[in-house]
Design an enzyme around this catalytic site. Structure first.
Site, PDB file in Angstrom:
ATOM      1  NE  ARG A   1      -1.812  -0.914   3.591  1.00 39.62           N
ATOM      2  CZ  ARG A   1      -2.709  -1.011   4.814  1.00 39.62           C
ATOM      3  NH1 ARG A   1      -3.356   0.242   4.983  1.00 39.62           N
ATOM      4  NH2 ARG A   1      -1.582  -1.556   5.429  1.00 39.62           N
TER       5      ARG A   1
ATOM      6  CG  ASN B   1      -3.744  -4.475   4.012  1.00 39.53           C
ATOM      7  OD1 ASN B   1      -3.586  -4.150   2.769  1.00 39.53           O
ATOM      8  ND2 ASN B   1      -3.255  -3.917   4.830  1.00 39.53           N
TER       9      ASN B   1
END
Length: 97
Positions: free
Chosen positions: A21, A39
């Site tokens: 990320r 996520n």
């Protein structure tokens, strides 16, 4: 001027706990894209990416490899909804869903 598009990405593989990320945010910022990444509880990563078609395409290509510690098994790319961004500017990590 290039056409602006939005794509919703779902990335599967070893993509959590490896800086995926953070790295995707950095690449999206470098490409001056708007959107978010998060996520998912199923172990995947989801992203909404909006911007010029060339920049979005470049990020989608990057998503297939990710950062060095990741192992990307698949990237699903569908049309995204720009309205989901609301007034958010830039690119950010958001809460898991």
């Amino acid at each position: 001027m290039s056409e602006v598009i939005c794509r919703n990405l779902r990335i599967r593989g070893r993509v959590q706990g490896v800086g995926y990320r953070w790295s995707l945010c950095a690449e999206a910022d470098r490409l001056a894209l708007a959107g978010w990444v998060r996520n998912r509880r199923d172990g995947s990563v989801e992203a909404l990416v909006c911007g010029p078609v060339e920049a979005v395409d470049a990020l989608v290509l990057w998503a297939h490899r990710g950062p060095s510690m990741a192992r990307v098994d698949s990237v699903l790319s569908n049309e995204g909804n720009a309205a989901e961004l609301g007034t958010r500017a830039g690119f950010a990590q958001i809460a898991t869903r």
